[in-house]
Structures are given as C-alpha cells and as structure tokens.
Design a protein around this motif. Structure first.
Motif, PDB file in Angstrom:
ATOM      1  N   TYR A 186       3.140   8.122  40.930  1.00 45.48           N
ATOM      2  CA  TYR A 186       2.991   7.737  42.334  1.00 45.48           C
ATOM      3  C   TYR A 186       2.197   8.743  43.165  1.00 45.48           C
ATOM      4  CZ  TYR A 186       3.926   6.351  47.098  1.00 45.48           C
ATOM      5  OH  TYR A 186       3.758   5.990  48.409  1.00 45.48           O
ATOM      6  N   PRO A 187       2.470  10.065  43.075  1.00 49.37           N
ATOM      7  CA  PRO A 187       1.660  11.012  43.865  1.00 49.37           C
ATOM      8  C   PRO A 187       0.167  10.936  43.545  1.00 49.37           C
ATOM      9  CG  PRO A 187       3.649  12.084  43.081  1.00 49.37           C
ATOM     10  CD  PRO A 187       3.574  10.756  42.384  1.00 49.37           C
ATOM     11  N   GLU A 188      -0.170  10.762  42.267  1.00 49.32           N
ATOM     12  CA  GLU A 188      -1.580  10.634  41.889  1.00 49.32           C
ATOM     13  C   GLU A 188      -2.170   9.329  42.411  1.00 49.32           C
ATOM     14  OE1 GLU A 188      -1.422  13.115  37.653  1.00 49.32           O
ATOM     15  OE2 GLU A 188      -0.987  10.961  37.702  1.00 49.32           O
ATOM     16  N   ASP A 189      -1.399   8.247  42.259  1.00 49.65           N
ATOM     17  CA  ASP A 189      -1.873   6.931  42.696  1.00 49.65           C
ATOM     18  C   ASP A 189      -2.112   6.896  44.209  1.00 49.65           C
ATOM     19  OD1 ASP A 189      -2.447   4.107  42.315  1.00 49.65           O
ATOM     20  OD2 ASP A 189      -0.546   3.735  43.287  1.00 49.65           O
ATOM     21  N   SER A 190      -1.213   7.518  44.961  1.00 51.88           N
ATOM     22  CA  SER A 190      -1.327   7.475  46.420  1.00 51.88           C
ATOM     23  C   SER A 190      -2.478   8.320  46.939  1.00 51.88           C
ATOM     24  CB  SER A 190      -0.011   7.933  47.062  1.00 51.88           C
ATOM     25  OG  SER A 190       0.295   9.256  46.695  1.00 51.88           O
ATOM     26  N   GLU A 191      -2.945   9.284  46.149  1.00 57.78           N
ATOM     27  CA  GLU A 191      -4.028  10.164  46.575  1.00 57.78           C
ATOM     28  C   GLU A 191      -5.358   9.860  45.884  1.00 57.78           C
ATOM     29  OE1 GLU A 191      -3.935  12.457  48.954  1.00 57.78           O
ATOM     30  OE2 GLU A 191      -1.829  12.050  49.409  1.00 57.78           O
ATOM     31  N   ALA A 192      -5.349   8.972  44.897  1.00 56.28           N
ATOM     32  CA  ALA A 192      -6.561   8.700  44.120  1.00 56.28           C
ATOM     33  C   ALA A 192      -7.612   8.008  44.976  1.00 56.28           C
ATOM     34  CB  ALA A 192      -6.225   7.832  42.905  1.00 56.28           C
ATOM     35  N   GLY A 193      -8.844   8.451  44.859  1.00 60.74           N
ATOM     36  CA  GLY A 193      -9.937   7.800  45.569  1.00 60.74           C
ATOM     37  C   GLY A 193     -10.326   6.483  44.929  1.00 60.74           C
ATOM     38  N   VAL A 194     -10.092   6.379  43.625  1.00 58.94           N
ATOM     39  CA  VAL A 194     -10.375   5.159  42.867  1.00 58.94           C
ATOM     40  C   VAL A 194      -9.196   4.930  41.937  1.00 58.94           C
ATOM     41  CG1 VAL A 194     -11.902   4.043  41.190  1.00 58.94           C
ATOM     42  CG2 VAL A 194     -12.871   5.572  42.920  1.00 58.94           C
ATOM     43  N   ASP A 195      -8.695   3.718  41.892  1.00 59.22           N
ATOM     44  CA  ASP A 195      -7.637   3.435  40.918  1.00 59.22           C
ATOM     45  C   ASP A 195      -7.766   2.009  40.418  1.00 59.22           C
ATOM     46  OD1 ASP A 195      -5.259   1.673  42.263  1.00 59.22           O
ATOM     47  OD2 ASP A 195      -6.219   2.933  43.764  1.00 59.22           O
ATOM     48  N   GLY A 196      -7.243   1.786  39.221  1.00 65.25           N
ATOM     49  CA  GLY A 196      -7.343   0.463  38.627  1.00 65.25           C
ATOM     50  C   GLY A 196      -6.237   0.216  37.630  1.00 65.25           C
ATOM     51  N   GLU A 237     -10.869   3.542  47.623  1.00 64.36           N
ATOM     52  CA  GLU A 237     -10.444   3.648  49.015  1.00 64.36           C
ATOM     53  C   GLU A 237     -10.807   5.048  49.505  1.00 64.36           C
ATOM     54  OE1 GLU A 237      -6.591   2.957  51.914  1.00 64.36           O
ATOM     55  OE2 GLU A 237      -6.613   2.157  49.888  1.00 64.36           O
ATOM     56  N   GLY A 238     -11.663   5.090  50.515  1.00 66.26           N
ATOM     57  CA  GLY A 238     -12.134   6.373  51.021  1.00 66.26           C
ATOM     58  C   GLY A 238     -13.100   7.036  50.065  1.00 66.26           C
ATOM     59  N   SER A 239     -13.625   6.262  49.120  1.00 69.58           N
ATOM     60  CA  SER A 239     -14.532   6.808  48.111  1.00 69.58           C
ATOM     61  C   SER A 239     -15.318   5.650  47.509  1.00 69.58           C
ATOM     62  CB  SER A 239     -13.730   7.541  47.029  1.00 69.58           C
ATOM     63  OG  SER A 239     -14.594   8.089  46.052  1.00 69.58           O
ATOM     64  N   VAL A 240     -16.209   5.967  46.603  1.00 69.38           N
ATOM     65  CA  VAL A 240     -16.921   4.969  45.810  1.00 69.38           C
ATOM     66  C   VAL A 240     -16.947   5.484  44.374  1.00 69.38           C
ATOM     67  CG1 VAL A 240     -18.351   4.078  47.690  1.00 69.38           C
ATOM     68  CG2 VAL A 240     -19.158   6.034  46.362  1.00 69.38           C
ATOM     69  N   PHE A 241     -17.337   4.610  43.432  1.00 69.57           N
ATOM     70  CA  PHE A 241     -17.415   5.071  42.046  1.00 69.57           C
ATOM     71  C   PHE A 241     -18.660   4.504  41.390  1.00 69.57           C
ATOM     72  CE2 PHE A 241     -14.720   1.315  42.216  1.00 69.57           C
ATOM     73  CZ  PHE A 241     -15.142   0.515  41.160  1.00 69.57           C
ATOM     74  N   SER A 242     -19.124   5.224  40.382  1.00 71.17           N
ATOM     75  CA  SER A 242     -20.347   4.854  39.678  1.00 71.17           C
ATOM     76  C   SER A 242     -20.014   4.010  38.450  1.00 71.17           C
ATOM     77  CB  SER A 242     -21.089   6.110  39.235  1.00 71.17           C
ATOM     78  OG  SER A 242     -20.334   6.811  38.258  1.00 71.17           O
ATOM     79  N   ARG A 243     -21.034   3.389  37.900  1.00 71.48           N
ATOM     80  CA  ARG A 243     -20.859   2.634  36.655  1.00 71.48           C
ATOM     81  C   ARG A 243     -20.360   3.558  35.534  1.00 71.48           C
ATOM     82  NH1 ARG A 243     -23.290  -2.246  34.558  1.00 71.48           N
ATOM     83  NH2 ARG A 243     -24.366  -2.452  36.552  1.00 71.48           N
ATOM     84  N   GLU A 244     -20.886   4.794  35.522  1.00 66.18           N
ATOM     85  CA  GLU A 244     -20.464   5.752  34.494  1.00 66.18           C
ATOM     86  C   GLU A 244     -18.978   6.085  34.639  1.00 66.18           C
ATOM     87  OE1 GLU A 244     -24.637   5.537  34.764  1.00 66.18           O
ATOM     88  OE2 GLU A 244     -23.214   6.085  36.357  1.00 66.18           O
ATOM     89  N   GLN A 245     -18.514   6.236  35.876  1.00 61.92           N
ATOM     90  CA  GLN A 245     -17.090   6.522  36.088  1.00 61.92           C
ATOM     91  C   GLN A 245     -16.227   5.345  35.670  1.00 61.92           C
ATOM     92  OE1 GLN A 245     -17.578   7.675  40.248  1.00 61.92           O
ATOM     93  NE2 GLN A 245     -16.684   9.679  39.780  1.00 61.92           N
TER      94      GLN A 245
END
Length: 227
Positions: A167-177, A195-203
């Motif tokens: 939960y702490p990681e999930d609540s602070e993660a900029g990208v999650d899936g 959320e509050g971020s973006v991610f690349s195709r590589e990520q």
C-alpha cells in the motif's frame, strides 16, 4: 514478490476454498457450484463463472462501513468483482464445464495493496479445487480449466520499476498497473495508468517483464497448492 502463502480447504462447506496471503494482504476465496446458470445462457450448454468481492470493515487502518449497511455496493467493489469474473472465465472451457455456475467469493480480511490481484490468484485456486470435485464425481468429463490465471501489480516507485506493490508503494507510485495473465504467458487484462507522472513505452515493457516474472512465481505456487 512479497512472501506468498496459500492454505487450501480453509472453510468446511465450500466446494473449493483457500486463504491466500501476499505480504500483509490476506484474502479468503471460496468457490460454490450451482446447477443453474444466468438466464442469458440458459439452454446453451455453456457454463458460467462469476465472482463477488468485499472488504471487511477493519481490513484497513480505519473502519469502513459495511456496504450492506448503505444498501448498495460501491463502484470500486462492482468494478473489482467484474474484473475477477472476467479474469477467471478467460481460463475456462465453458463447454467442458457444462451448464452450471461456479461463484467465486473473495473476502479481504486484511488489505495492504494488491487486493484484486490476490483475489484473482486465490480465486483460481478455489475454482481449481471446486472443479477437481466435479471431475472426481464424474460430473465433467474433460478438465474445463485450460490454463491457470494469476495477477500481480507493478509500478514505478521512486523512479524504479517495482513488482507487487504494497500500500505505501502503491499510494506513492507515479505509475501503477495490474497485470492479469495465464500460466502460458498470455495477457488477459492490463490496467495501467499514471498520476502526476507519465511513462515511456520502454518503462511499460519493463513492467510487463516484471509482471511476467511475478505471475510465473504465482502460478508455481498455485500448482503446488492444488497438486
């Protein structure tokens, strides 16, 4: 992956049951066999697998009101139980199952991130055990479970790809899936957002690779638990 433990036959009356623990997320999963199907497939010869999901009032840090007390399920609950049902049906040969319904109930006893993923992974175990009873009784001729189904969360936390978020990681993660896959590595569903971020195709590819690693471990645990 966080430590995973699975206790099968956790309840006395259900045709299949398990308590799955993924870190500090604990979910009770039970499977119930019924000789009926929803009206929209009645007479088709096809089986049906559906799911219900819920969280106990003190599964989290503060007490949540029971949804029954408000007279309706919340949107999150409805979304998750539909997801669990879709995911489990992807691994089922509904012709081989025959015209019967199996309902998988997933009750979160303790939540620390990844409750829907643990519910899907444990739900498949309960389903497997219920189907084993059908096969032992001779009620189905061929195994209707064509492939295990498991799910895991991944995200980008503190700039790094992370597997199986708590939960702490999930609540602070900029990208999650959430990644739902079969034992043979096929994708069933991917829920991924920033959320509050973006991610690349590589990520995204790196998270898919992490998810595959996690699902492989979960499927091995499923097979060991139901052997």
């Amino acid at each position: 992956m966080r430590p995973v433990s699975i206790e099968t036959g956790f309840t006395k009356h259900a045709e299949g049951s398990c308590l799955i623990k993924v870190g500090d997320t604990h979910v009770l999963c039970t499977a119930t066999i019924e000789d009926r199907v929803p009206p929209f497939i009645k007479g088709s010869g096809l089986g049906w697998v559906t799911a219900e999901y819920g969280m106990l009032p003190r599964a989290t840090n503060t007490r949540m009101r029971r949804e029954a007390a408000s007279g309706k399920q919340g949107g999150r609950t409805v979304e998750i139980q539909r997801l669990i049902g879709r995911a489990l049906r992807a691994g089922v040969d509904r012709v081989a199952l025959g015209e019967r319904q199996i309902t998988v109930d997933c009750d979160v006893l303790q939540a620390d991130g990844g409750t829907r993923c643990a519910s899907i992974t444990g739900g498949w175990i309960a389903l497997r055990l219920a189907v084993n009873k059908l096969m032992k009784a001779g009620d189905v001729i061929s195994d209707p479970l064509v492939d295990p189904v498991a799910a895991v969360s991944c995200g980008i936390y503190a700039g790094q790809p992370v597997l199986d978020l708590d939960y702490p990681e999930d609540s602070e993660a900029g990208v999650d899936g959430n990644f739902i896959m079969t034992g043979s590595g096929k994708l069933i569903e991917v829920q991924m957002s920033a959320e509050g971020s973006v991610f690349s195709r590589e990520q995204m590819t790196s998270l898919l690779d992490l998810a595959q690693k996690g699902v492989d471990e979960l499927v091995a645990a499923q097979k060991a638990a139901t052997a």
